[in-house]
Design an enzyme around this catalytic site. Structure first.
Site, PDB file in Angstrom:
ATOM      1  N   GLU A 261       0.859  -1.187   0.000  1.00 35.12           N
ATOM      2  CA  GLU A 261       0.000   0.000   0.000  1.00 35.12           C
ATOM      3  C   GLU A 261       0.890   1.231   0.000  1.00 35.12           C
ATOM      4  O   GLU A 261       1.730   1.389   0.879  1.00 35.12           O
ATOM      5  CB  GLU A 261      -0.915  -0.020   1.247  1.00 35.12           C
ATOM      6  CG  GLU A 261      -1.676   1.267   1.512  1.00 35.12           C
ATOM      7  CD  GLU A 261      -2.517   1.738   0.317  1.00 35.12           C
ATOM      8  OE1 GLU A 261      -3.395   0.985  -0.120  1.00 35.12           O
ATOM      9  OE2 GLU A 261      -2.270   2.870  -0.169  1.00 35.12           O
TER      10      GLU A 261
ATOM     11  N   ARG B  92     -27.232   8.327 -10.338  1.00 34.52           N
ATOM     12  CA  ARG B  92     -26.280   9.395 -10.010  1.00 34.52           C
ATOM     13  C   ARG B  92     -25.919  10.262 -11.218  1.00 34.52           C
ATOM     14  O   ARG B  92     -25.770  11.470 -11.087  1.00 34.52           O
ATOM     15  CB  ARG B  92     -25.000   8.790  -9.438  1.00 34.52           C
ATOM     16  CG  ARG B  92     -25.207   8.255  -8.053  1.00 34.52           C
ATOM     17  CD  ARG B  92     -23.975   7.587  -7.539  1.00 34.52           C
ATOM     18  NE  ARG B  92     -24.181   7.232  -6.140  1.00 34.52           N
ATOM     19  CZ  ARG B  92     -23.280   6.611  -5.408  1.00 34.52           C
ATOM     20  NH1 ARG B  92     -22.122   6.249  -5.926  1.00 34.52           N
ATOM     21  NH2 ARG B  92     -23.532   6.331  -4.143  1.00 34.52           N
TER      22      ARG B  92
ATOM     23  N   ALA C  22     -20.486  -0.637  -5.460  1.00 39.79           N
ATOM     24  CA  ALA C  22     -19.017  -0.702  -5.494  1.00 39.79           C
ATOM     25  C   ALA C  22     -18.493  -1.688  -4.452  1.00 39.79           C
ATOM     26  O   ALA C  22     -17.588  -2.476  -4.735  1.00 39.79           O
ATOM     27  CB  ALA C  22     -18.409   0.675  -5.247  1.00 39.79           C
TER      28      ALA C  22
END
Ligand code: ADP
Length: 518
Positions: A90, A346, A498
């Site tokens: 990360e 959206r 998502a």
């Protein structure tokens, strides 16, 4: 899967057409393994730009996952379970990417608590969720991949509850573009609820994570060979890492790469705010393309219509307008008029907001709706930060937010009548018995405006989450899941899809990666 055999007609002066296909960009031509790496460089003439395979590896790892969001953590959990020794890289100093700060929403037609039945919110099914998902993206998404998402959503949700200690709120929402009440919210009201559950499962199975470790390149020697390893910058030190089993890309989208998003969609101008964490820069898509990966639908970039208007933040108040439509929330412009069907997707709501030509727009709701969308404490905290505005009457509320009081009173009165008549003559909203008229105060308003939010396009994967190359073959030992992938949602992702996308495909990527022989 084998690559298509090279056609003699494709050859040109000893150089294959494949090697010439790059147009303005010249190929770093494939050499034998151990010398030059497979890559697209900026120019053949500039030898310094060419990537040479490392002469020696600084470290050897079994399985690496790039990215510590929903997709990376879910992949890590399953790959570790399958016997892989998993390390997550990360680049940021904290884990979680966009996932940890997302709205905490998860679409699933059912759950082990059977919330929909308990709350008497009508019918739903995997089929209905699949249909909504495909239609919500204008039929550009892969029906096969969409079905994998919707079928996997419920088992994945129950898995996080059972094995990760995930806790859900006792609410269920019908959100824009959905025909059923299927949007779950975790108790935290932000994505951290899911990331903590996934992290707990992954770590309990042996996954480790290295923060501040940025991937700079993927090593692959030739077009038929596997990925070999990575070049990384770990705490300021460059290293080459050999990978024995598999690499999983779970590096998220590119909403913060202003140049990249504009290259693919010129309408996403730099002036737009962005809801994402700063690490959403999409370089892994480019690195994967440079070793032959295919990408698709990169122009489909979503605006979140309810972001905080000045900075574009998606904080917990910014999720109320999203959760509200199924319970009768009303969106108004600065003139106090409705401008869209609140149950719209959206992309439609965002475009309608921009078309008002007056920033911002507002969501209006009353006290009774709060427990359907969130908690009183959350709203009070939001008020203390100036996010929610409260008043005892609609006229007072209008005055506080600078909207003509008569117009707002008229709009809310009319909307109350529409709910009674079960008919919305202005925007044809599908009205039902669950929606609440705004007859008693206190009343609340929250300002909202579109901000860049999600990239629907990305790397091409198959149903095993293998990354597919430009010739249609899986790249050996390379998998991808989450926002870095494309082609699942089509032109517009439905809100709340998502998280199941990332978790479901993350699990698939992890399970299949572990099956690779080290
Ligand atoms: P998803 O929702 O698809 O899981 P997230 O945005 O939540 O995606 O997580 C993706 C993570 O990947 C982010 O934390 C981001 O910082 C990390 N990431 C992106 N590019 C790189 C890179 N080059 N090296 C290491 N980590 C990366």
């Amino acid at each position: 899967m084998k690559k298509p055999e090279m056609d003699e007609r494709e050859k040109k002066g000893g150089v294959t057409r494949r090697q010439l296909l790059k147009g303005a960009v010249t190929a770093g031509i494939v050499a034998s393994a151990g010398t030059m790496a497979l890559n697209l460089t900026k120019g053949e003439a500039d030898a310094a730009e060419k990537k040479m395979l490392p002469k020696k590896w600084d470290e050897t790892l079994d399985t690496v996952i790039i990215g510590s969001g929903f997709a990376g953590l879910a992949a890590a959990a399953e790959a570790s379970k399958g016997g892989a020794k998993v390390v997550i890289f990360e680049k940021m100093p904290v884990y979680g990417g966009n996932s940890v700060i997302n709205g905490g929403e998860y679409n699933s037609w059912d759950d082990e608590l059977h919330l929909r039945e308990k709350l008497k919110l009508g019918d739903d099914s995997v089929d209905l969720h699949t249909k909504d998902t495909i239609k919500g993206g204008d039929f550009y998404g892969s029906p096969e991949l969409a079905k994998i998402l919707t079928e996997g959503a419920t088992p994945a949700l129950n898995w996080m509850i059972d094995d990760g200690g995930l806790k859900l709120r006792d609410i269920l929402n019908r959100t824009g573009g959905h025909t059923a009440y299927r949007t779950h919210t975790c108790v935290e009201g932000v994505g951290r609820g899911y990331t903590e559950a996934l992290k707990k499962i992954a770590e309990s199975r042996g996954t480790t994570m290295r923060l501040r470790t940025k991937v700079l390149w993927i090593w692959r020697a030739d077009t038929n060979g596997p990925v070999l390893g990575l070049e990384v910058d770990e705490d300021g030190k460059k290293k080459n890492i050999k990978i024995k089993r598999a690499l999983i890309l779970a590096s998220g989208g590119f909403s913060w790469d202003i140049k990249m998003r504009q290259e693919f969609n010129p309408s996403i101008v730099p002036e737009f705010n962005c809801t994402n964490h700063k690490g959403a820069t999409g370089e892994m898509i480019r690195y994967a393309q440079a070793i032959g990966a295919d990408a698709l639908q990169l122009c489909f970039i979503q605006l979140y219509p309810y972001a905080e208007p000045e900075k574009g933040t998606l904080d917990s108040p910014a999720v109320y307008p999203f959760r509200g439509p199924g319970y009768g929330i009303v969106y108004v412009d600065k003139k106090g008029k409705r401008f869209v069907n609140e149950l719209e997707r959206r992309d439609v709501v965002s475009r309608a907001e921009i078309a008002t030509g007056m920033k911002p727009t507002y969501s209006i709701f009353n006290e009774k709706m709060i427990p359907k969308m969130g908690t009183k404490e959350e709203v009070e905290k939001g008020m203390a930060r100036g996010r929610f505005v409260k008043a005892d009457s609609i006229a007072d509320l209008a005055q506080k937010i600078g909207v003509p009081p008569e117009a707002l009173v008229d709009t809310i009165n009319k909307h109350n009548l529409y709910l009674k008549d079960k008919k919305d003559p202005e925007f044809n909203k599908a009205i039902n018995d669950v929606m609440l008229p705004m007859e008693e105060g206190p009343f609340y308003a929250i300002a909202q405006w579109p901000a860049v939010h999600h990239c629907m396009g990305g790397l091409r994967i198959n149903k095993m989450a293998q990354v597919i190359d430009i010739w249609g073959a899986p790249i050996p030992r390379l998998f991808a899941a989450g926002e870095v992938t494309g082609g699942i949602h089509g032109s517009n992702r439905l809100g709340g899809n998502a998280t199941p996308d990332c978790v479901v495909f993350g699990r698939i990527a992890g399970t299949n990666a572990a099956k690779e022989k080290a």
